[in-house]
Design an enzyme around this catalytic site. Sequence first.
Site, PDB file in Angstrom:
ATOM      1  N   GLU A 259      -1.580  -5.736  16.273  1.00 30.73           N
ATOM      2  CA  GLU A 259      -2.041  -5.008  17.470  1.00 30.73           C
ATOM      3  C   GLU A 259      -2.867  -5.874  18.399  1.00 30.73           C
ATOM      4  O   GLU A 259      -3.929  -5.455  18.882  1.00 30.73           O
ATOM      5  CB  GLU A 259      -2.798  -3.747  17.044  1.00 30.73           C
ATOM      6  CG  GLU A 259      -1.940  -2.832  16.177  1.00 30.73           C
ATOM      7  CD  GLU A 259      -2.682  -1.603  15.651  1.00 30.73           C
ATOM      8  OE1 GLU A 259      -3.841  -1.392  16.035  1.00 30.73           O
ATOM      9  OE2 GLU A 259      -2.074  -0.853  14.851  1.00 30.73           O
TER      10      GLU A 259
ATOM     11  N   HIS B 242       5.300   4.311  14.905  1.00 34.06           N
ATOM     12  CA  HIS B 242       4.676   5.625  14.754  1.00 34.06           C
ATOM     13  C   HIS B 242       5.147   6.423  15.972  1.00 34.06           C
ATOM     14  O   HIS B 242       4.730   6.143  17.090  1.00 34.06           O
ATOM     15  CB  HIS B 242       3.148   5.508  14.759  1.00 34.06           C
ATOM     16  CG  HIS B 242       2.606   4.745  13.600  1.00 34.06           C
ATOM     17  ND1 HIS B 242       2.654   5.230  12.311  1.00 34.06           N
ATOM     18  CD2 HIS B 242       2.021   3.529  13.524  1.00 34.06           C
ATOM     19  CE1 HIS B 242       2.103   4.347  11.495  1.00 34.06           C
ATOM     20  NE2 HIS B 242       1.719   3.300  12.205  1.00 34.06           N
TER      21      HIS B 242
ATOM     22  N   ASP C  23       6.947   6.564  10.922  1.00 33.99           N
ATOM     23  CA  ASP C  23       6.771   8.001  10.694  1.00 33.99           C
ATOM     24  C   ASP C  23       7.061   8.714  12.011  1.00 33.99           C
ATOM     25  O   ASP C  23       6.913   8.136  13.081  1.00 33.99           O
ATOM     26  CB  ASP C  23       5.399   8.383  10.107  1.00 33.99           C
ATOM     27  CG  ASP C  23       4.209   7.771  10.812  1.00 33.99           C
ATOM     28  OD1 ASP C  23       4.309   7.441  12.002  1.00 33.99           O
ATOM     29  OD2 ASP C  23       3.152   7.634  10.163  1.00 33.99           O
TER      30      ASP C  23
ATOM     31  N   GLU D 206       6.035   0.602   9.953  1.00 36.48           N
ATOM     32  CA  GLU D 206       5.144   1.737   9.669  1.00 36.48           C
ATOM     33  C   GLU D 206       5.768   3.046  10.144  1.00 36.48           C
ATOM     34  O   GLU D 206       5.105   3.894  10.749  1.00 36.48           O
ATOM     35  CB  GLU D 206       3.782   1.527  10.354  1.00 36.48           C
ATOM     36  CG  GLU D 206       3.105   0.230   9.968  1.00 36.48           C
ATOM     37  CD  GLU D 206       1.732   0.022  10.599  1.00 36.48           C
ATOM     38  OE1 GLU D 206       1.132   0.997  11.085  1.00 36.48           O
ATOM     39  OE2 GLU D 206       1.266  -1.127  10.606  1.00 36.48           O
TER      40      GLU D 206
ATOM     41  N   ASN E  55       2.707  -7.991  14.358  1.00 36.94           N
ATOM     42  CA  ASN E  55       3.010  -6.569  14.199  1.00 36.94           C
ATOM     43  C   ASN E  55       2.311  -5.778  15.302  1.00 36.94           C
ATOM     44  O   ASN E  55       1.188  -6.097  15.690  1.00 36.94           O
ATOM     45  CB  ASN E  55       2.461  -6.132  12.822  1.00 36.94           C
ATOM     46  CG  ASN E  55       2.910  -4.764  12.376  1.00 36.94           C
ATOM     47  OD1 ASN E  55       4.109  -4.463  12.412  1.00 36.94           O
ATOM     48  ND2 ASN E  55       1.979  -3.932  11.937  1.00 36.94           N
TER      49      ASN E  55
END
Length: 403
Positions: free
Chosen positions: A219, A297, A328, A326, A261
């Site tokens: 990030e 996400h 979801d 990650e 990432n």
Amino acid sequence: MKYSIIFVATAPLLASAQQSLWGQCGGIGYTGPTNCVAGAACTTQNAYYAQCVSAAGQPTTTRAVTTTAGATTTRTTTTTTRTTTGSQPAGTGLDALIKAKGKKYVGFATDQGEFGNTGITNILKAEGGCVSPENSMKWDATEPSRGSFNFNGADALVNFAQTNGKMIRGHTLLWHNQLPQWVKNIGDKATLTTVIQNHASTVAGRYKGKIYAWDVANEVVADGGGMRSSVFSQVFGDWTFLDVAFKAAKAADPNAKLCLNDYNINFTGAKLNTFVQVVKDLKSRGVPIDCVGTQTHTSVGGSDIPNYKNTLTTLAGTGCEVQITELDIAMSTTTSTSALQQQQRNDYKTIVSACMGTSACSGITLWGVDDANTWITGKHPLLWDENFAKKPAYQGFVDGINS
Ligand code: 9MR
């Protein structure tokens, strides 16, 4: 005569209308085949979803339950057999399916606190090929004060992975969050350089040879594009704090794949553009970077999802391996309706299918196993519900692998 023509015409159709192993075989609104191929049994997971489960893998205890199926006006009642929750036999879960299609893994975020929960560990063992430490390898956990390291949680995660033959994605060596105050207080470049080098080489070095890929940095791009404000960007004044971290990680664990990432790079726009440019610049400076991680996400029905294949292609354009790190897909409300379940199923299919159709995309990690154990409390973002029953989303993931 009329009857015999109909019989002759439909008999072969009925015989061939068998659902494949792990395919859907029932549930409200479902109109496809309800018989399973030999060796599989149609098992109700919830009112909306029954699945052809390996007969060999079913626990011996079964109980009959009654479910309703069909539209409201023509509701019919059928009796099916429901298995108690049990683990699938090794080699038949999502990880085995995706490996059979040439990808490297399906993974899950977890940590030591979940290892006493057999609902979770059964799924990790049967369905996953990789684990990511949800929190235990972050800076606040591993080096809470300068030069003083704590690997209790991280070691537990690595031991679990090795005991169960799982790959590991290391997460993460450098991040502005979960960063101890003592690091944030550093004001000079020489000290911060030494501190980054020592942290990255100590943590990556401890697990040398055991980590498939490291999120070396996480990030670092601001949401509107450009450099995220952090002690790293402020003290260095440019992106070269990344050079320090990647080079230290490379020296400590030369065979691990080293990744950058980030989140929201599943949307086109300034953030994705900056991210791609940063990776290209790292490469042009000779910094060892092997992979990019798109966290993903996202939200049920999200505008990024129909375009997801394109953002993967853009990331692949860096020349790096691409990993979905990650995943979801959160619902907009805490009430999980049938419509949202079906949309979520479609969305999982779209995203997984995009990875399958992108040769640079090597694997997919879900940020958790079940809806009771997720950072997005109450938004039902994962493949298993709060009782470890597979949701329609699970079938969407399977359909994506098979697409
Ligand atoms: O899932 C993690 C949650 O348990 C922590 O409280 C949180 C704290 O920052 O971090 C979560 O994981 C994040 C990951 O490390 C980086 N990308 C975003 C994830 C969700 O917030």
